[in-house]
Design a protein around this motif. Sequence first.
Motif, PDB file in Angstrom:
ATOM      1  N   ASP A  42      51.409  51.338 -29.742  1.00 14.43           N
ATOM      2  CA  ASP A  42      50.180  51.560 -28.983  1.00 14.43           C
ATOM      3  C   ASP A  42      49.309  52.661 -29.584  1.00 14.43           C
ATOM      4  OD1 ASP A  42      50.771  49.648 -27.029  1.00 14.43           O
ATOM      5  OD2 ASP A  42      52.025  51.068 -25.931  1.00 14.43           O
ATOM      6  N   PHE A  43      49.902  53.495 -30.425  1.00 11.91           N
ATOM      7  CA  PHE A  43      49.162  54.626 -30.993  1.00 11.91           C
ATOM      8  C   PHE A  43      48.129  54.079 -31.978  1.00 11.91           C
ATOM      9  CE2 PHE A  43      49.609  58.745 -33.725  1.00 11.91           C
ATOM     10  CZ  PHE A  43      48.507  59.303 -33.097  1.00 11.91           C
ATOM     11  N   ARG A  44      46.857  54.150 -31.621  1.00  7.50           N
ATOM     12  CA  ARG A  44      45.826  53.583 -32.487  1.00  7.50           C
ATOM     13  C   ARG A  44      44.427  54.041 -32.123  1.00  7.50           C
ATOM     14  NH1 ARG A  44      46.232  47.907 -33.139  1.00  7.50           N
ATOM     15  NH2 ARG A  44      48.436  48.099 -32.662  1.00  7.50           N
ATOM     16  N   LEU A  45      43.484  53.712 -33.001  1.00  5.51           N
ATOM     17  CA  LEU A  45      42.066  53.936 -32.709  1.00  5.51           C
ATOM     18  C   LEU A  45      41.364  52.585 -32.711  1.00  5.51           C
ATOM     19  CD1 LEU A  45      39.614  56.595 -34.101  1.00  5.51           C
ATOM     20  CD2 LEU A  45      39.004  54.176 -34.220  1.00  5.51           C
ATOM     21  N   LEU A  46      40.594  52.338 -31.662  1.00  2.10           N
ATOM     22  CA  LEU A  46      39.819  51.101 -31.564  1.00  2.10           C
ATOM     23  C   LEU A  46      38.343  51.443 -31.559  1.00  2.10           C
ATOM     24  CD1 LEU A  46      41.884  49.547 -28.631  1.00  2.10           C
ATOM     25  CD2 LEU A  46      41.906  48.709 -30.988  1.00  2.10           C
ATOM     26  N   ASP A  47      37.589  50.729 -32.366  1.00  2.00           N
ATOM     27  CA  ASP A  47      36.141  50.853 -32.315  1.00  2.00           C
ATOM     28  C   ASP A  47      35.621  50.270 -31.000  1.00  2.00           C
ATOM     29  OD1 ASP A  47      33.465  51.239 -33.752  1.00  2.00           O
ATOM     30  OD2 ASP A  47      33.360  49.135 -33.160  1.00  2.00           O
ATOM     31  N   ARG A  48      34.480  50.733 -30.554  1.00  2.00           N
ATOM     32  CA  ARG A  48      33.891  50.255 -29.289  1.00  2.00           C
ATOM     33  C   ARG A  48      33.843  48.723 -29.208  1.00  2.00           C
ATOM     34  NH1 ARG A  48      33.828  50.547 -24.385  1.00  2.00           N
ATOM     35  NH2 ARG A  48      34.016  52.783 -24.739  1.00  2.00           N
ATOM     36  N   ARG A  97      35.455  55.859 -39.956  1.00  2.00           N
ATOM     37  CA  ARG A  97      34.200  56.163 -40.648  1.00  2.00           C
ATOM     38  C   ARG A  97      34.027  55.303 -41.889  1.00  2.00           C
ATOM     39  NH1 ARG A  97      34.689  62.601 -39.429  1.00  2.00           N
ATOM     40  NH2 ARG A  97      33.264  62.657 -37.648  1.00  2.00           N
ATOM     41  N   GLU A  98      35.176  54.827 -42.447  1.00  2.00           N
ATOM     42  CA  GLU A  98      35.105  53.903 -43.595  1.00  2.00           C
ATOM     43  C   GLU A  98      34.746  52.488 -43.144  1.00  2.00           C
ATOM     44  OE1 GLU A  98      38.829  53.990 -45.733  1.00  2.00           O
ATOM     45  OE2 GLU A  98      38.666  56.164 -46.059  1.00  2.00           O
ATOM     46  N   GLY A  99      34.736  52.244 -41.827  1.00  2.08           N
ATOM     47  CA  GLY A  99      34.342  50.923 -41.343  1.00  2.08           C
ATOM     48  C   GLY A  99      35.453  50.119 -40.682  1.00  2.08           C
ATOM     49  N   TYR A 100      36.686  50.666 -40.643  1.00  2.00           N
ATOM     50  CA  TYR A 100      37.763  49.955 -39.941  1.00  2.00           C
ATOM     51  C   TYR A 100      37.545  50.064 -38.433  1.00  2.00           C
ATOM     52  CZ  TYR A 100      40.094  49.445 -44.381  1.00  2.00           C
ATOM     53  OH  TYR A 100      40.385  49.092 -45.673  1.00  2.00           O
ATOM     54  N   GLN A 101      37.955  49.007 -37.706  1.00  2.00           N
ATOM     55  CA  GLN A 101      37.696  48.972 -36.258  1.00  2.00           C
ATOM     56  C   GLN A 101      38.962  48.945 -35.421  1.00  2.00           C
ATOM     57  OE1 GLN A 101      35.243  45.378 -36.915  1.00  2.00           O
ATOM     58  NE2 GLN A 101      33.733  46.396 -35.629  1.00  2.00           N
ATOM     59  N   ILE A 131      43.135  40.442 -31.090  1.00  2.00           N
ATOM     60  CA  ILE A 131      41.671  40.538 -31.150  1.00  2.00           C
ATOM     61  C   ILE A 131      41.154  40.630 -32.577  1.00  2.00           C
ATOM     62  CG2 ILE A 131      41.300  41.536 -28.847  1.00  2.00           C
ATOM     63  CD1 ILE A 131      41.056  44.296 -30.286  1.00  2.00           C
ATOM     64  N   GLY A 132      42.023  40.958 -33.524  1.00  2.00           N
ATOM     65  CA  GLY A 132      41.587  41.008 -34.915  1.00  2.00           C
ATOM     66  C   GLY A 132      40.739  42.222 -35.236  1.00  2.00           C
ATOM     67  N   PHE A 133      39.588  42.032 -35.822  1.00  2.00           N
ATOM     68  CA  PHE A 133      38.704  43.088 -36.345  1.00  2.00           C
ATOM     69  C   PHE A 133      39.291  43.666 -37.629  1.00  2.00           C
ATOM     70  CE2 PHE A 133      37.447  42.910 -31.868  1.00  2.00           C
ATOM     71  CZ  PHE A 133      36.068  42.824 -31.977  1.00  2.00           C
ATOM     72  N   LYS A 134      38.497  44.476 -38.295  1.00  2.00           N
ATOM     73  CA  LYS A 134      38.924  45.044 -39.571  1.00  2.00           C
ATOM     74  C   LYS A 134      40.054  46.048 -39.309  1.00  2.00           C
ATOM     75  CE  LYS A 134      37.012  46.732 -43.835  1.00  2.00           C
ATOM     76  NZ  LYS A 134      36.157  47.770 -44.409  1.00  2.00           N
TER      77      LYS A 134
END
Length: 214
Positions: free
Chosen positions: A163-169, A118-122, A192-195
């Motif tokens: 592997d335990f993580r959250l990925l944005d769409r 929700r803070e914008g991390y992906q 893949i990078g991303f924030k």
Amino acid sequence: MTDSTQITPELSVVVPVFNEARNLRPLAARLASVLAGLGLSFEVVLIDDGSRDETLQTLRELNAADPRFSALSFSRNFGKEIAIAAGLDAARGRAVVVMDADLQHPPEVIPQFVEKWREGYQNIYGRRIGRATDPKLRTMFTRLFYRLIDQFGDVALPEGAGDFRLLDRQAVDALLRMRERARFNKGLFAWIGFKTIGVPFVVERRAFGVSSFN
Ligand code: UDP
Ligand code: MG
């Protein structure tokens, strides 16, 4: 088995499952209570990776009791990397959590992942602290393996990431566009990078059964 709910869930949880029959009910109960507290619509996609125990039957029962829990079933054991890839393919959420079925990845950490999202991390990864559950030798080899990968590759793997993580769409879609055959998710997740940010968590002991680490 399919999910009969029509609306697209906001959050998907993807779980690779191999011979985890005894862990599934405790996992589902903890997930349901944690996810209910988030105020998000959700689905849990469990991938039966050719289990030889009561896993598939248990997944059917979980689905019948709560259609937000759905399952894919492989014809044989393909390995967890492929199971995770199939789960990411099936997941419909705006964000996707990937976690193990054996309760080593505590569902109670997911709200912290969601907060970062929700803070914008992906690309939010669980960073293991205090890995007391590992036999010494395995820890040594794991460290050596990552040090070698670090030296030969150009993508730094964050220490303690798994592997335990959250990925944005957006990050999930980037992964799905890659056509890697030999999957090494941890590496791809970093590549893949991303924030990106880590959230520390304590690895629990595997609840039931034995590790199929190789
Ligand atoms: N798993 C899988 N297919 C396999 C081996 C494991 O889907 O061939 C799943 C397993 O059920 C668990 C996760 O992958 O949810 C991690 O497996 P395990 O606990 O054996 O590995 P470890 O935690 O020891 O690294
Ligand atoms: Mg495990």
